[in-house]
Design an enzyme around this catalytic site. Structure first.
Site, PDB file in Angstrom:
ATOM      1  N   ASN A   1       0.801  -1.225   0.000  1.00  0.00           N
ATOM      2  CA  ASN A   1       0.000   0.000   0.000  1.00  0.00           C
ATOM      3  C   ASN A   1       0.833   1.274   0.000  1.00  0.00           C
ATOM      4  OD1 ASN A   1      -1.558  -2.078   2.168  1.00  0.00           O
ATOM      5  ND2 ASN A   1      -2.596  -1.528   0.281  1.00  0.00           N
TER       6      ASN A   1
ATOM      7  N   ILE B   1       1.111   6.847   0.241  1.00  0.00           N
ATOM      8  CA  ILE B   1       0.439   5.687   0.825  1.00  0.00           C
ATOM      9  C   ILE B   1      -1.010   5.619   0.372  1.00  0.00           C
ATOM     10  CG2 ILE B   1       1.936   5.650   2.847  1.00  0.00           C
ATOM     11  CD1 ILE B   1      -0.364   6.839   4.443  1.00  0.00           C
ATOM     12  N   CYS B   2      -1.522   4.412   0.337  1.00  0.00           N
ATOM     13  CA  CYS B   2      -2.916   4.169   0.017  1.00  0.00           C
ATOM     14  C   CYS B   2      -3.597   3.749   1.316  1.00  0.00           C
ATOM     15  CB  CYS B   2      -3.020   3.064  -1.024  1.00  0.00           C
ATOM     16  SG  CYS B   2      -4.713   2.640  -1.456  1.00  0.00           S
ATOM     17  N   LEU B   3      -4.320   4.665   1.897  1.00  0.00           N
ATOM     18  CA  LEU B   3      -5.005   4.394   3.155  1.00  0.00           C
ATOM     19  C   LEU B   3      -6.332   5.128   3.127  1.00  0.00           C
ATOM     20  CD1 LEU B   3      -4.669   3.006   5.920  1.00  0.00           C
ATOM     21  CD2 LEU B   3      -3.612   5.102   6.738  1.00  0.00           C
TER      22      LEU B   3
END
Length: 148
Positions: free
Chosen positions: A30, A38-40
């Site tokens: 991620n 970041i992928c959050l």
């Protein structure tokens, strides 16, 4: 060594989420390896004004690092490896730690040990414990034979 995290606060923070990314390279499903972004969901899509930087550093990032989501990847290679070859994935993480952020190895070993209980890191920890026990046994044997 440590992971360096870049934080950019928009002018309308806390009503708009901050921009968060890693400055040093990290191998994670991620996290975009090139940019560090970041992928959050909680930061990118479901941000609420009552969240703050303490939430990001004490809850959101540790949770992301401990429990990657390979089904929503920014790094397809890391996602595929985490699903198909967990031991290889752990070795690659260790390689990145050694290369890009030396000094955090013990934290990584503990995280993997806590999460998986049977991975490469836990085997290394078990060996350290066994070696330590053997040294202690050897030392006590020598003490008891020298006192006779």
């Amino acid at each position: 060594g440590v992971w360096v995290v870049n934080v950019e606060l928009p002018g309308d923070y806390p009503f708009k989420s901050p921009s968060i990314g890693f400055a040093n390279r990290i191998f994670h499903p991620n996290v975009d390896e090139a940019s560090g972004s970041i992928c959050l969901d909680v930061i990118n899509q479901t941000w609420r004004p009552f969240f703050d930087l303490v939430n990001i550093f004490d809850v959101f990032l540790p949770q992301l690092l401990t429990y990657p989501n390979p089904k929503d990847p920014l790094n397809g290679e890391a996602a595929a490896m985490s699903l198909r070859d967990p031991d290889g994935y752990n070795r690659k993480i260790k390689q990145y730690i050694d290369t890009y952020c030396p000094g955090v190895e013990a934290d990584f070993d503990k995280m993997v040990l806590d999460k998986n209980g049977g991975s490469l890191a836990s085997k290394r920890m078990q060996k350290k414990l066994a070696d330590s026990s053997a040294s202690e046994s050897s030392a006590s044997s020598e003490e008891s034979s020298s006192s006779e």
